[in-house]
Structures are given as C-alpha cells and as structure tokens.
Design an enzyme around this catalytic site. Structure first.
Site, PDB file in Angstrom:
ATOM      1  N   GLN A 169     -32.328 -46.685 -36.265  1.00  0.00           N
ATOM      2  CA  GLN A 169     -33.228 -47.489 -35.337  1.00  0.00           C
ATOM      3  C   GLN A 169     -34.837 -47.374 -35.589  1.00  0.00           C
ATOM      4  O   GLN A 169     -35.583 -48.297 -35.849  1.00  0.00           O
ATOM      5  CB  GLN A 169     -32.793 -47.371 -33.548  1.00  0.00           C
ATOM      6  CG  GLN A 169     -31.529 -47.434 -33.324  1.00  0.00           C
ATOM      7  CD  GLN A 169     -31.478 -47.556 -31.723  1.00  0.00           C
ATOM      8  OE1 GLN A 169     -31.808 -48.486 -31.105  1.00  0.00           O
ATOM      9  NE2 GLN A 169     -31.093 -46.400 -31.150  1.00  0.00           N
TER      10      GLN A 169
ATOM     11  N   ASP B  35     -32.265 -42.539 -47.239  1.00  0.00           N
ATOM     12  CA  ASP B  35     -31.205 -42.553 -46.311  1.00  0.00           C
ATOM     13  C   ASP B  35     -30.435 -41.469 -46.859  1.00  0.00           C
ATOM     14  O   ASP B  35     -30.658 -40.625 -47.567  1.00  0.00           O
ATOM     15  CB  ASP B  35     -30.487 -43.999 -46.859  1.00  0.00           C
ATOM     16  CG  ASP B  35     -29.976 -44.100 -48.034  1.00  0.00           C
ATOM     17  OD1 ASP B  35     -29.913 -43.311 -48.950  1.00  0.00           O
ATOM     18  OD2 ASP B  35     -29.512 -45.376 -48.418  1.00  0.00           O
TER      19      ASP B  35
ATOM     20  N   ALA C 114     -31.056 -37.878 -38.011  1.00  0.00           N
ATOM     21  CA  ALA C 114     -30.594 -36.830 -36.861  1.00  0.00           C
ATOM     22  C   ALA C 114     -29.205 -37.071 -36.683  1.00  0.00           C
ATOM     23  O   ALA C 114     -28.509 -37.932 -36.877  1.00  0.00           O
ATOM     24  CB  ALA C 114     -31.434 -37.103 -35.602  1.00  0.00           C
TER      25      ALA C 114
ATOM     26  N   THR D 135     -26.811 -37.816 -33.959  1.00  0.00           N
ATOM     27  CA  THR D 135     -27.456 -38.569 -32.445  1.00  0.00           C
ATOM     28  C   THR D 135     -26.002 -38.968 -31.672  1.00  0.00           C
ATOM     29  O   THR D 135     -26.341 -39.195 -30.531  1.00  0.00           O
ATOM     30  CB  THR D 135     -28.115 -39.708 -32.856  1.00  0.00           C
ATOM     31  OG1 THR D 135     -27.514 -40.633 -33.806  1.00  0.00           O
ATOM     32  CG2 THR D 135     -29.622 -39.478 -33.473  1.00  0.00           C
TER      33      THR D 135
ATOM     34  N   TYR E 116     -38.929 -36.367 -34.800  1.00  0.00           N
ATOM     35  CA  TYR E 116     -38.715 -37.042 -33.243  1.00  0.00           C
ATOM     36  C   TYR E 116     -37.447 -36.101 -32.583  1.00  0.00           C
ATOM     37  O   TYR E 116     -36.760 -35.773 -33.120  1.00  0.00           O
ATOM     38  CB  TYR E 116     -38.137 -38.406 -33.635  1.00  0.00           C
ATOM     39  CG  TYR E 116     -39.289 -39.294 -34.242  1.00  0.00           C
ATOM     40  CD1 TYR E 116     -40.045 -39.907 -33.496  1.00  0.00           C
ATOM     41  CD2 TYR E 116     -39.125 -39.297 -35.571  1.00  0.00           C
ATOM     42  CE1 TYR E 116     -41.153 -40.662 -34.103  1.00  0.00           C
ATOM     43  CE2 TYR E 116     -40.179 -40.149 -36.532  1.00  0.00           C
ATOM     44  CZ  TYR E 116     -41.129 -40.712 -35.305  1.00  0.00           C
ATOM     45  OH  TYR E 116     -42.064 -41.340 -35.980  1.00  0.00           O
TER      46      TYR E 116
ATOM     47  N   ASP F 254     -35.731 -36.529 -24.719  1.00  0.00           N
ATOM     48  CA  ASP F 254     -35.758 -36.059 -23.344  1.00  0.00           C
ATOM     49  C   ASP F 254     -34.517 -35.100 -23.130  1.00  0.00           C
ATOM     50  O   ASP F 254     -34.381 -34.517 -21.918  1.00  0.00           O
ATOM     51  CB  ASP F 254     -35.698 -37.286 -22.273  1.00  0.00           C
ATOM     52  CG  ASP F 254     -34.541 -38.068 -22.573  1.00  0.00           C
ATOM     53  OD1 ASP F 254     -34.594 -38.902 -23.859  1.00  0.00           O
ATOM     54  OD2 ASP F 254     -33.574 -38.197 -21.880  1.00  0.00           O
TER      55      ASP F 254
ATOM     56  N   TYR G 198     -25.813 -31.592 -27.949  1.00  0.00           N
ATOM     57  CA  TYR G 198     -26.977 -32.406 -28.962  1.00  0.00           C
ATOM     58  C   TYR G 198     -28.445 -32.124 -28.286  1.00  0.00           C
ATOM     59  O   TYR G 198     -29.386 -31.808 -29.049  1.00  0.00           O
ATOM     60  CB  TYR G 198     -26.849 -33.992 -28.335  1.00  0.00           C
ATOM     61  CG  TYR G 198     -27.951 -34.726 -28.834  1.00  0.00           C
ATOM     62  CD1 TYR G 198     -28.157 -35.271 -29.986  1.00  0.00           C
ATOM     63  CD2 TYR G 198     -28.839 -35.461 -27.796  1.00  0.00           C
ATOM     64  CE1 TYR G 198     -29.339 -36.135 -30.341  1.00  0.00           C
ATOM     65  CE2 TYR G 198     -29.908 -36.283 -28.237  1.00  0.00           C
ATOM     66  CZ  TYR G 198     -30.027 -36.671 -29.524  1.00  0.00           C
ATOM     67  OH  TYR G 198     -31.188 -37.380 -29.803  1.00  0.00           O
TER      68      TYR G 198
ATOM     69  N   LYS H  90     -31.474 -30.086 -30.583  1.00  0.00           N
ATOM     70  CA  LYS H  90     -32.744 -31.026 -30.666  1.00  0.00           C
ATOM     71  C   LYS H  90     -33.719 -29.920 -30.602  1.00  0.00           C
ATOM     72  O   LYS H  90     -34.830 -29.793 -31.073  1.00  0.00           O
ATOM     73  CB  LYS H  90     -32.625 -32.271 -30.238  1.00  0.00           C
ATOM     74  CG  LYS H  90     -31.839 -33.377 -30.502  1.00  0.00           C
ATOM     75  CD  LYS H  90     -32.310 -33.912 -31.756  1.00  0.00           C
ATOM     76  CE  LYS H  90     -33.707 -34.782 -31.821  1.00  0.00           C
ATOM     77  NZ  LYS H  90     -34.013 -35.096 -33.310  1.00  0.00           N
TER      78      LYS H  90
ATOM     79  N   TRP I 118     -34.335 -43.243 -24.070  1.00  0.00           N
ATOM     80  CA  TRP I 118     -33.809 -44.307 -23.918  1.00  0.00           C
ATOM     81  C   TRP I 118     -34.197 -45.515 -25.076  1.00  0.00           C
ATOM     82  O   TRP I 118     -34.654 -46.536 -24.496  1.00  0.00           O
ATOM     83  CB  TRP I 118     -34.311 -44.853 -22.547  1.00  0.00           C
ATOM     84  CG  TRP I 118     -33.576 -44.035 -21.361  1.00  0.00           C
ATOM     85  CD1 TRP I 118     -33.211 -42.918 -21.354  1.00  0.00           C
ATOM     86  CD2 TRP I 118     -33.623 -44.598 -19.817  1.00  0.00           C
ATOM     87  NE1 TRP I 118     -32.680 -42.603 -20.014  1.00  0.00           N
ATOM     88  CE2 TRP I 118     -32.786 -43.589 -19.483  1.00  0.00           C
ATOM     89  CE3 TRP I 118     -33.655 -45.986 -19.656  1.00  0.00           C
ATOM     90  CZ2 TRP I 118     -32.467 -43.898 -17.870  1.00  0.00           C
ATOM     91  CZ3 TRP I 118     -33.212 -46.062 -17.920  1.00  0.00           C
ATOM     92  CH2 TRP I 118     -32.970 -44.965 -17.309  1.00  0.00           C
TER      93      TRP I 118
END
Ligand SMILES: NC(=O)c1ccc[n+]([C@@H]2O[C@H](COP(=O)([O-])OP(=O)(O)OC[C@H]3O[C@@H](n4cnc5c(N)ncnc54)[C@H](OP(=O)(O)O)[C@@H]3O)[C@@H](O)[C@H]2O)c1
Length: 305
Positions: free
Chosen positions: A16, A35, A64, A66, A103, A106, A129, A133, A154
């Site tokens: 994204q 990629d 990552a 995710t 990146y 939260d 996860y 991270k 989010w």
C-alpha cells in the site's frame, strides 16, 4: 552550483505504502523500486547484493510480513522478514553510510495506555506481528545506522487490503454489519505517509547535521475515532456518492473487540502522539476525515473495489 539528487532504493514497491512512495519519492531523486522478485527479504544475500550494487543514499523499506493473524502460526517467517532482513538492511546501510527509512506500527504497544503513545513509551506487543516488528526496530537501533523508523497505524489506500475497502465490500454484499467499537486510532492514508516521508527525506538532504534527526517518529493523521464510528462515517459518504451499498450507516452495529473472534490479540488504543515529528520536520498532519473523504471519492470515481 551542482545539485546532486540522492539515489533511493525502495523495497516493497507494491505494498500500500510502496505504491504511494513510488509517486512521492520520484520528486526527491532517482528511484530504484524493488518487489519480491528483485529483493526477497527471505534471501539475505540478495538483499546485500542489491544495496551494494545500487549504493543508494536512502534505503526505504516498506516490505514486511503484515498478515497479523497468520503470523501467530508462521513465527519464523515473520521474524525472518520483520527482524533478520531489517538487521541486514541496517548493516548494509551502515556499511555505505546510507539512511535506512523503515516503517513500524502501533502494534508494538499493548494499547493499555489511556492517552496517545509517544516515542519514549516502552514497546510491549500483544502478538507475534507486533513482537517481530519491535524486534526489527531494535535491530536497526543495535546496528546504529542513520535511520528513520516511522511508526504508523490504521493504514489504508485505494489499492490494497485494508479496513475501509473491507467495510465497503461487506456493505455491498450484506444488509447489516457489526464493527468493533472499543478500539481507537487515527485512520491514516498511505498517500499521507508517503508525502510526509518525501518531506522528511527532503529535509535530511538539505541539512548539514542531518544525523541529529535519526530516530523513531510517530506518523498518523490528526484526530481519532473508533472502528465503529469510522465505518459509519465511510458508509454515509458512500451512500451520498451513490455507491451500491445495502448496509448504510444506520445498519452498522457496535460490538466489543473481545466478542470478535480474531486469532491475534490487537491493542485497543492505537493512538500515537505525533508532536515530535511535527516539531522536528515542520510537517502538517491533517484530520483523518480529509483523506477518508478523498478515499471514497477515488473509489466512487474508479470503482476500485
Ligand atoms: N497496514 C497497516 O495498517 C500498517 C499499520 C502500521 C504500520 N504498517 C507498516 O507499514 C509498512 C507497509 O505496510 P503496508 O500495509 O503498505 O504493506 P502491505 O500492503 O501489506 O504489503 C506488504 C508488502 O511486503 C511485501 N513482502 C512480504 N514478504 C516479502 C518478502 N519476503 N520479500 C519481499 N517483499 C515481501 C509484499 O510483497 P507481495 O505483494 O509479493 O506479497 C507486499 O508488497 C509495513 O512495514 C507495515 O508493518 C502497516
């Protein structure tokens, strides 16, 4: 005077965030966008070769593991991608004096704090996860390369797998929805994170003593909401824009996170304090509703669901 544009190596070009960064970073300098085929985070040698070959000034990593629920049963893979590969990128960045822009989330916090989390709060993840991270963040700091660790939450975009797209799809299929009402955060568009990242890189590039800005930063939209209020907001916009939904905002019902059977436990408080980022990089973070409206406009125009 000759102005040298910094070379940027972007990993995860189809995430994204990677999709949006391809647009925003192209204004900063020449961009090499990879990629999984050209830079697989499970292939340590390949990562080292990519960095050594391109010699970038900035390595920007959005790739990552995710899949939050799946990570509970794929621990080794989650750590390989979110920790080991990140350590290698940090070592390679250190070796050539590049910045590593990475990146995080939260989900490194347990969500028990009654107010927004600051960069000084101690990570205490609730799931694999989040643990992987947090381990990636520690790896970067242990290696000690110049870094920006940008924690967001989010996250969504018009192209990807995320909450607003899932809500719209479900509202098209069903005539009522149940949405968690006791988790709070700030919906943040990948577009905004990409634009702010570009502004941060621009500033680092301009400053003589840019190393002083190395560190962790929280980056979300301003304001806050619950998943439930967010869903209602999206569906009333969708109805106004004539999207073919069966469940409108009045057909959304609140449920508790505890009653929602997810495999991985999620934090209830995802609110991040962004004052450090705004102060040090002089950026403006708009209210979450501004980008949410734009998202619905984009979906309505292009029927991207
Ligand atoms: N989504 C959120 O709500 C959120 C919130 C806070 C922070 N973040 C963080 O923000 C960053 C970007 O998130 P996102 O939502 O934009 O990601 P995303 O859309 O889920 O995409 C993840 C990307 O990582 C790539 N990837 C996975 N394993 C790989 C591997 N072994 N080698 C190379 N590439 C691999 C995937 O490639 P394929 O397409 O080939 O699978 C995909 O392009 C991540 O660091 C994430 O932890 C996300």
């Amino acid at each position: 005077m000759t102005v040298v544009s910094p070379k940027i190596l972007l990993l995860g070009k189809d995430s994204q965030l990677g999709w949006e960064l391809r647009r925003s970073l192209s204004a900063i300098g020449p961009l090499i966008a990879c990629d999984r085929q050209s830079a697989n985070l499970e292939n340590e040698d390949e990562l080292r070769v990519q960095v050594r070959h391109h010699q970038p000034s900035f390595i920007v990593n959005t790739a990552a593991y995710t899949a939050v629920d799946k990570a509970e049963t794929e621990q080794a893979k989650a750590y390989q991608i979110n920790e080991t590969a990140v350590r290698i990128l940090a070592e390679e960045a250190s070796r050539i004096g590049a910045w590593l822009v990475h990146y995080s989330t939260d989900y490194v916090f347990d969500g028990e704090k009654p107010s927004p989390y600051t960069e000084d709060d101690e990570p205490r993840p609730l799931n694999i996860y989040g643990l992987s991270k947090a381990a990636g963040e520690r790896a970067i700091r242990d290696v000690g390369c110049k870094h920006l660790i940008i924690r967001s939450g989010w996250l969504y975009s018009a192209h990807g797998s995320n909450f607003p797209r899932a809500i719209l799809r479900r509202a098209i299929e069903r005539d009522q929805l149940e949405v968690v009402s006791d988790s709070f955060g700030a919906p943040t568009s990948a577009h905004l994170v990409a634009d702010v990242t570009a502004a941060m890189l621009g500033r680092l590039n301009d400053l003589a003593q840019s190393e002083e800005l190395s560190g962790i930063y929280h980056l979300t939209s301003s304001g806050e909401t619950s998943w439930y209020d967010y869903a209602q907001f999206l569906l009333s916009l969708a109805q106004n824009r004539g999207l073919p939904i069966k469940a409108n905002a009045k057909r959304v019902f609140p449920v508790t996170g505890a009653s929602y059977a997810a495999v991985a436990v999620r934090p209830k408080n995802s609110r991040l304090d962004t004052s450090l980022l705004r102060r040090r990089f002089h950026v403006h973070l708009p209210d979450w509703k501004i980008h949410a409206r734009r998202f619905i406009d984009e979906v309505a125009r292009s029927r991207l669901l």
